[in-house]
Scaffold this active site. Structure first.
Site, short mmCIF file in Angstrom:
data_model
loop_
_atom_site.label_atom_id
_atom_site.label_comp_id
_atom_site.label_asym_id
_atom_site.label_seq_id
_atom_site.Cartn_x
_atom_site.Cartn_y
_atom_site.Cartn_z
CG MET A 95 -1.92 -1.14 1.25
SD MET A 95 -2.92 -1.25 -0.25
CE MET A 95 -4.06 0.09 0.05
CB ILE A 97 3.67 5.83 -3.57
CG1 ILE A 97 2.16 5.93 -3.40
CG2 ILE A 97 4.15 6.27 -4.95
CD1 ILE A 97 1.32 5.55 -4.57
CG HIS A 114 -4.83 -2.09 -9.81
ND1 HIS A 114 -4.70 -1.32 -8.67
CD2 HIS A 114 -5.94 -1.65 -10.43
CE1 HIS A 114 -5.68 -0.45 -8.62
NE2 HIS A 114 -6.46 -0.63 -9.68
C1 GRF Z 1 -5.37 -7.56 -3.95
O1 GRF Z 1 -6.69 -7.37 -4.40
C2 GRF Z 1 -4.40 -6.85 -4.84
O2 GRF Z 1 -4.78 -6.80 -6.18
C3 GRF Z 1 -4.45 -5.45 -4.27
O3 GRF Z 1 -4.55 -5.63 -2.88
C4 GRF Z 1 -5.15 -6.90 -2.60
C5 GRF Z 1 -4.19 -7.65 -1.73
O4 GRF Z 1 -4.71 -8.86 -1.25
N1 GRF Z 1 -3.32 -4.68 -4.72
P1 GRF Z 1 -3.76 -9.90 -0.51
O5 GRF Z 1 -3.02 -9.13 0.60
O6 GRF Z 1 -2.79 -10.46 -1.51
O7 GRF Z 1 -4.68 -10.93 0.06
#
Ligand code: GRF
Length: 194
Positions: A95, A97, A114
């Site tokens: 999460m 950048i 994504h």
């Molecule tokens: C996923 O939907 C991914 O695409 C997004 O954040 C979510 C992470 O899920 N970037 P996890 O931590 O891998 O279960």
């Protein structure tokens, strides 16, 4: 694709911030002979990330970095990766950048997943926005990371039908399940072209 065995595989770091379900699927994939990656380290921006437990269960080294925006902090991460001979990075629910400086150090070697059909719905809250706009389809995308948010070269996408009574929760679950097969496929595709 070149066959990479054992220590010839790309030494990979997976960056996480949360649940780590994609991390789990990448770890499983990395154990396969045909996988070009070997996951050496899991780096988390969040000390409470559930994914850290998954890494520990699979006996993969973990490390927490705050990813605060200062040079010292960022250089600590870069040096840590270099010390551990990391040559490839997978962002999986990460999460934060990454700065231009960081990206330049690992140009073309960072992938992200994504939960939308990019270039649609970059950023957060993708599922609710897709539902609100009465989209018929959404999906997930694996792409190379560049300095613009969710905008690097697309490697692979999976399209998923949004059903009539879809909620953000049900769509999240549906798409996440597809992410777990798309990410490994995209990695194979990326390395088959190298
Ligand atoms: C996923 O939907 C991914 O695409 C997004 O954040 C979510 C992470 O899920 N970037 P996890 O931590 O891998 O279960």
């Amino acid at each position: 694709m070149k066959k990479l065995i054992g220590s010839n595989k790309f030494k990979t770091a997976v960056f996480i911030s949360g649940n780590g379900s994609n991390l789990k699927s990448l770890i499983r994939f990395s154990y396969l002979k045909k996988s070009p990656i070997n996951i050496k380290i899991v780096i988390s921006s969040n000390i409470k990330a559930k994914g850290l437990k998954i890494a520990k269960r699979f006996k993969i080294k973990t490390k927490i970095f705050s990813f605060d925006k200062n040079i010292k902090n960022e250089n600590d991460v870069i040096h840590f990766l270099i010390r551990n001979k990391i040559t490839f990075i997978c962002l999986a629910g990460f999460m934060k950048i990454l700065s231009k400086n960081f990206l330049n150090k690992f140009k073309g070697k960072i992938l992200n997943i994504h939960p939308s059909l990019l270039p649609k719905y970059k950023g957060l809250n993708t599922h609710q926005r897709a539902i609100n706009n009465n989209e018929k389809y959404s999906g997930c995308t694996v792409h190379l990371v560049n300095s613009k948010l969710d905008s690097g070269k697309i490697i692979l996408q999976k399209k998923i039908r949004i059903s009539n009574n879809e909620t953000a929760k049900s769509l999240t679950e549906k798409i996440l399940k597809q992410e777990h097969t798309l990410y490994p496929k995209a990695i194979k595709k990326l390395f088959s072209n190298r």
